[in-house]
Motif scaffolding. Structure first.
Motif, short mmCIF file in Angstrom:
data_model
loop_
_atom_site.label_atom_id
_atom_site.label_comp_id
_atom_site.label_asym_id
_atom_site.label_seq_id
_atom_site.Cartn_x
_atom_site.Cartn_y
_atom_site.Cartn_z
N VAL A 198 0.84 -1.20 0.00
CA VAL A 198 0.00 0.00 0.00
C VAL A 198 0.87 1.24 0.00
CG1 VAL A 198 -1.77 1.26 1.27
CG2 VAL A 198 -1.84 -1.22 1.19
N SER A 199 1.92 1.21 0.81
CA SER A 199 2.84 2.34 0.86
C SER A 199 3.50 2.57 -0.49
CB SER A 199 3.91 2.08 1.93
OG SER A 199 4.85 3.13 1.98
N GLY A 200 3.93 1.49 -1.14
CA GLY A 200 4.56 1.62 -2.45
C GLY A 200 3.61 2.18 -3.49
N VAL A 201 2.34 1.75 -3.44
CA VAL A 201 1.34 2.29 -4.37
C VAL A 201 1.15 3.78 -4.13
CG1 VAL A 201 -1.11 2.25 -4.99
CG2 VAL A 201 0.14 0.11 -4.69
N ALA A 202 1.10 4.18 -2.86
CA ALA A 202 0.92 5.60 -2.54
C ALA A 202 2.08 6.43 -3.09
CB ALA A 202 0.83 5.78 -1.02
N PHE A 203 3.30 5.94 -2.94
CA PHE A 203 4.45 6.66 -3.49
C PHE A 203 4.35 6.76 -5.01
CE2 PHE A 203 6.57 6.09 0.61
CZ PHE A 203 7.29 7.27 0.70
N SER A 204 4.01 5.65 -5.66
CA SER A 204 3.93 5.65 -7.12
C SER A 204 2.88 6.62 -7.63
CB SER A 204 3.63 4.23 -7.63
OG SER A 204 4.68 3.35 -7.32
N LEU A 205 1.70 6.59 -7.01
CA LEU A 205 0.61 7.44 -7.47
C LEU A 205 0.89 8.92 -7.19
CD1 LEU A 205 -2.53 5.34 -6.44
CD2 LEU A 205 -1.45 5.52 -8.69
#
Length: 384
Positions: A148-155
């Motif tokens: 979830v954290s990685g998705v947040a950074f990517s988005l």
């Protein structure tokens, strides 16, 4: 009071578990340099090797943590080590985001890598001590949070680049949010120090029950981490995605890692002992699709397969290592061996991809992943 007396009958989330998940989310901040490697390459005109070094500093830190971290834990305790880890991660990201040149950004990743290494060394043993027989489910659940954290950074970073903004403010802002959340949740939580049964030594590598599952951990991390670091740059340089679109599309990797780890109990019921082997098969197919499939959509599909196949590898290989080597090592030493395994993989994986990319191009360099996956599928195949 024994640790075993506190084990619940099933896995459950509690404050320490939430704190562990937030710690891994902060770790993702230190590892998300891959999201902006393409921007760094353009801004500072750096080679693939120098770019890969930004990811490999974490692995170098893990090697030092695996070799010497147990002495630090013995001297100052788990709680103080985790505090140092959080400070290193946050301070390193600040330096990385504010760095005016690649030597400064590389120094920032060195600090965040050292902090992340300490966290990775301590956390598996802490989770194992706290959850006992339910550690496999706990490993999967806690390690799902970084997705979830990685998705947040990517988005967030991808959205900023799409709008023509700098990646630095959103990257730093999200890191600050995770740091504050970790401090608020984890500060009042008591941390078990862990049982120590002797001095730490690498001589246990002479025992096959330690060496073999440790090597499996190395191979699992090699296969999935290397793609995670290079995913955004790959979709941008090979797939033809724009600077803003590439991080957004690469977020499917984090989504699949998160979702698949949540669904791990179902996969275990479906595939049983062959789950690790089938995971390697899927990740190998995904790497091949990324290389050979034409067009950006199919390359993203390949990344989806890599995320799906890679998700079970770390929690399951760590659990197997704990089950097979637990009779030889205490929880703190087991964590150090896990840090060494991750350190070898994280140091070598992105760097090898960078070297091969400089030699034959990034598209063909991704074939390193199917090769690693074939080795993993063969060595982890079910004997029954």
């Amino acid at each position: 009071m024994t640790v075993a007396a506190e084990h619940p009958t099933t896995f459950r989330w509690d404050r320490l578990t939430y704190s562990s998940a937030l710690g891994y989310c902060l770790l993702v901040a230190g590892l998300s340099v891959g999201v902006v490697l393409g921007e760094l390459r353009d801004e500072f005109a750096i080679s693939g090797v120098v770019a890969a070094l930004h990811g490999s500093t974490f692995g170098i830190g893990l090697l030092f943590a695996g070799m010497f971290g147990v002495r630090v834990v013995d001297r100052i305790g788990r709680r103080a080590v985790l505090q140092l880890a959080a400070m290193g991660l946050f301070g390193g990201v600040v330096l990385f985001c504010l760095g005016p040149s690649w030597p400064v950004t590389l120094l920032g990743t060195a600090f965040s890598g050292a902090g992340g290494a300490l966290l990775v060394m301590v956390m598996p043993g802490l989770i194992s001590d706290h959850h006992g027989p339910h550690r496999a489910e706990a490993f999967a659940a806690v390690n799902g949070a970084p997705g979830v954290s990685g998705v947040a950074f990517s988005l967030l970073v991808g959205g900023a680049l799409t709008l023509g903004w700098s990646w630095r403010p959103p990257y730093l802002l999200l890191t600050t949010v995770f740091t504050i959340a970790l401090v608020v949740v984890a500060w009042p939580v008591p941390i078990p120090d862990g049982e120590r049964t002797g001095s730490f030594s690498l001589r246990h590598f002479r025992d096959r029950s330690v060496l073999v599952p440790w090597a499996h951990m190395v191979n699992g991390v090699l296969a999935e981490f290397s793609v995670g670091i290079w995913a955004v740059t790959y979709l941008r340089e090979v797939g033809g995605a724009s600077s803003g679109l590439a991080p957004i599309l690469a977020s499917v990797f984090g989504v699949m890692m998160f979702g698949t780890r949540l669904a791990l109990p179902m996969l275990l019921r479906l595939w049983g002992d062959a789950t690790v082997a089938w995971s390697f098969v899927v990740i190998g197919v995904g790497g091949a699709v990324m290389c050979f499939a034409p067009g950006l959509p199919l390359k993203v599909l390949g990344l989806v397969l890599v995320g799906f196949g890679g998700a079970p590898l770390y929690p399951l290989t760590v659990d197997r290592f704990y089950r097979r080597a637990g009779h030889q090592l205490d929880a703190v030493s087991l964590g150090a061996y896990c840090a060494l395994a991750s350190g070898v993989a994280v140091t070598v994986g992105p760097l090898v991809l960078g070297v091969v990319a400089d030699a034959v191009g990034l598209r063909w360099a991704i074939l390193v992943v199917p090769v690693l996956a074939a080795i993993g599928a063969f060595t982890q195949r079910s004997r029954r």
